[in-house]
Design a protein around this motif. Structure first.
Motif, mmCIF file in Angstrom:
data_model
loop_
_atom_site.group_PDB
_atom_site.id
_atom_site.type_symbol
_atom_site.label_atom_id
_atom_site.label_comp_id
_atom_site.label_asym_id
_atom_site.label_seq_id
_atom_site.Cartn_x
_atom_site.Cartn_y
_atom_site.Cartn_z
ATOM 1 N N MET A 141 32.652 -86.828 -22.599
ATOM 2 C CA MET A 141 32.208 -86.170 -21.473
ATOM 3 C C MET A 141 31.914 -87.330 -20.527
ATOM 4 O O MET A 141 32.345 -87.494 -19.322
ATOM 5 C CB MET A 141 30.853 -85.615 -21.638
ATOM 6 C CG MET A 141 30.902 -84.268 -22.104
ATOM 7 S SD MET A 141 29.202 -83.423 -22.028
ATOM 8 C CE MET A 141 28.402 -83.987 -23.576
ATOM 9 N N ALA A 142 31.726 -88.861 -21.172
ATOM 10 C CA ALA A 142 31.496 -89.986 -20.277
ATOM 11 C C ALA A 142 32.867 -90.358 -20.026
ATOM 12 O O ALA A 142 32.944 -90.737 -18.692
ATOM 13 C CB ALA A 142 30.944 -90.814 -21.451
ATOM 14 N N LEU A 143 33.756 -90.432 -20.841
ATOM 15 C CA LEU A 143 35.105 -90.885 -20.356
ATOM 16 C C LEU A 143 35.632 -89.903 -19.527
ATOM 17 O O LEU A 143 36.360 -90.397 -18.574
ATOM 18 C CB LEU A 143 36.017 -91.097 -21.825
ATOM 19 C CG LEU A 143 35.766 -92.102 -22.661
ATOM 20 C CD1 LEU A 143 36.315 -92.318 -23.911
ATOM 21 C CD2 LEU A 143 35.500 -93.444 -21.790
ATOM 22 N N GLY A 144 35.553 -88.759 -19.458
ATOM 23 C CA GLY A 144 36.059 -87.907 -18.695
ATOM 24 C C GLY A 144 35.408 -87.920 -17.214
ATOM 25 O O GLY A 144 36.068 -88.052 -15.961
ATOM 26 N N VAL A 145 34.418 -88.108 -17.048
ATOM 27 C CA VAL A 145 33.548 -88.407 -15.858
ATOM 28 C C VAL A 145 34.007 -89.791 -15.282
ATOM 29 O O VAL A 145 34.263 -89.936 -14.064
ATOM 30 C CB VAL A 145 32.152 -88.436 -15.988
ATOM 31 C CG1 VAL A 145 31.496 -88.831 -14.622
ATOM 32 C CG2 VAL A 145 31.724 -87.035 -16.203
ATOM 33 N N MET B 47 42.428 -81.789 -7.032
ATOM 34 C CA MET B 47 42.557 -81.231 -8.306
ATOM 35 C C MET B 47 42.907 -82.469 -9.383
ATOM 36 O O MET B 47 42.903 -82.475 -10.560
ATOM 37 C CB MET B 47 43.415 -80.051 -8.830
ATOM 38 C CG MET B 47 42.788 -78.540 -7.979
ATOM 39 S SD MET B 47 41.172 -78.422 -8.632
ATOM 40 C CE MET B 47 41.282 -78.045 -10.280
ATOM 41 N N LEU B 48 43.491 -83.535 -8.898
ATOM 42 C CA LEU B 48 44.037 -84.512 -9.802
ATOM 43 C C LEU B 48 42.772 -85.290 -10.395
ATOM 44 O O LEU B 48 42.950 -85.323 -11.630
ATOM 45 C CB LEU B 48 44.865 -85.350 -9.080
ATOM 46 C CG LEU B 48 45.671 -86.653 -9.700
ATOM 47 C CD1 LEU B 48 46.396 -86.279 -10.990
ATOM 48 C CD2 LEU B 48 46.190 -87.697 -8.841
ATOM 49 N N PRO B 49 41.963 -85.620 -9.790
ATOM 50 C CA PRO B 49 40.602 -86.166 -10.596
ATOM 51 C C PRO B 49 40.034 -85.213 -11.651
ATOM 52 O O PRO B 49 39.596 -85.860 -12.697
ATOM 53 C CB PRO B 49 39.766 -86.593 -9.414
ATOM 54 C CG PRO B 49 40.670 -86.703 -8.221
ATOM 55 C CD PRO B 49 41.715 -85.739 -8.385
ATOM 56 N N VAL B 50 39.773 -83.935 -11.247
ATOM 57 C CA VAL B 50 39.464 -83.007 -12.177
ATOM 58 C C VAL B 50 40.263 -83.019 -13.466
ATOM 59 O O VAL B 50 39.970 -82.886 -14.560
ATOM 60 C CB VAL B 50 38.910 -81.752 -11.255
ATOM 61 C CG1 VAL B 50 38.604 -80.540 -12.371
ATOM 62 C CG2 VAL B 50 37.967 -82.093 -10.354
ATOM 63 N N GLY B 51 41.506 -82.497 -13.101
ATOM 64 C CA GLY B 51 42.745 -82.312 -14.095
ATOM 65 C C GLY B 51 42.549 -83.689 -15.100
ATOM 66 O O GLY B 51 42.831 -83.582 -16.136
ATOM 67 N N ALA B 52 42.689 -84.790 -14.384
ATOM 68 C CA ALA B 52 42.898 -86.026 -15.303
ATOM 69 C C ALA B 52 41.463 -86.062 -16.171
ATOM 70 O O ALA B 52 41.533 -86.631 -17.553
ATOM 71 C CB ALA B 52 42.926 -87.362 -14.480
ATOM 72 N N GLY B 53 40.450 -85.665 -15.517
ATOM 73 C CA GLY B 53 39.237 -86.083 -16.499
ATOM 74 C C GLY B 53 38.863 -84.940 -17.593
ATOM 75 O O GLY B 53 38.604 -85.427 -18.688
ATOM 76 N N VAL B 54 39.497 -83.917 -17.573
ATOM 77 C CA VAL B 54 39.604 -82.810 -18.390
ATOM 78 C C VAL B 54 40.575 -83.271 -19.547
ATOM 79 O O VAL B 54 40.441 -82.994 -20.532
ATOM 80 C CB VAL B 54 39.803 -81.517 -17.716
ATOM 81 C CG1 VAL B 54 40.017 -80.483 -18.781
ATOM 82 C CG2 VAL B 54 38.635 -80.822 -16.982
ATOM 83 N N ALA B 55 41.842 -83.821 -18.949
ATOM 84 C CA ALA B 55 42.632 -83.859 -19.995
ATOM 85 C C ALA B 55 42.279 -85.135 -20.803
ATOM 86 O O ALA B 55 42.322 -85.299 -22.075
ATOM 87 C CB ALA B 55 44.127 -84.456 -19.223
ATOM 88 N N VAL B 56 41.436 -86.148 -20.076
ATOM 89 C CA VAL B 56 41.236 -87.408 -21.252
ATOM 90 C C VAL B 56 40.056 -86.817 -22.022
ATOM 91 O O VAL B 56 39.899 -87.179 -23.126
ATOM 92 C CB VAL B 56 40.588 -88.519 -20.116
ATOM 93 C CG1 VAL B 56 39.727 -89.289 -20.851
ATOM 94 C CG2 VAL B 56 41.782 -89.191 -19.495
ATOM 95 N N ALA B 57 39.031 -86.079 -21.566
ATOM 96 C CA ALA B 57 38.054 -85.528 -22.152
ATOM 97 C C ALA B 57 38.515 -84.818 -23.473
ATOM 98 O O ALA B 57 38.404 -84.841 -24.709
ATOM 99 C CB ALA B 57 37.009 -84.553 -21.457
ATOM 100 N N CYS B 58 39.506 -83.941 -23.422
ATOM 101 C CA CYS B 58 40.031 -83.167 -24.527
ATOM 102 C C CYS B 58 40.857 -84.073 -25.306
ATOM 103 O O CYS B 58 40.694 -83.889 -26.523
ATOM 104 C CB CYS B 58 41.325 -82.095 -23.868
ATOM 105 S SG CYS B 58 40.471 -80.533 -23.027
#
Length: 84
Positions: free
Chosen positions: A51-55, A14-25
């Protein structure tokens, strides 16, 4: 992606997913506060940029963190084995 990543045991699933969502937010909040969504020709920015920065974060973070965590784990294990 989880099945193809052979180093997910080093940083979790979950770390990559959580970090991507946090950055996108955070990027979305900043672009909306700056007012980029209300400027003509820039209304795409609060939607596409997060979306681009989160991915990108979800892809780059495991590469960097996996190497560091692997080296740290090997060093810690070597230290423990030398003490015994």
């Amino acid at each position: 992606m989880w099945a193809t990543d052979h180093h997910h045991d080093r940083y979790g699933i979950m770390l990559p997913v959580g970090a991507g969502v946090a950055v996108a937010c955070l990027v979305w909040i900043v672009t909306v506060l700056v007012g980029a969504g209300y400027i003509a020709g820039m209304t795409w920015m609060p939607w596409v940029l997060p979306m681009a920065l989160g991915v990108a974060t979800a892809v780059v973070l495991p590469l960097v963190l996996g190497r560091r965590r692997g080296k740290h784990d090997v060093a810690a294990l070597t230290d423990i084995l030398r003490r015994s």
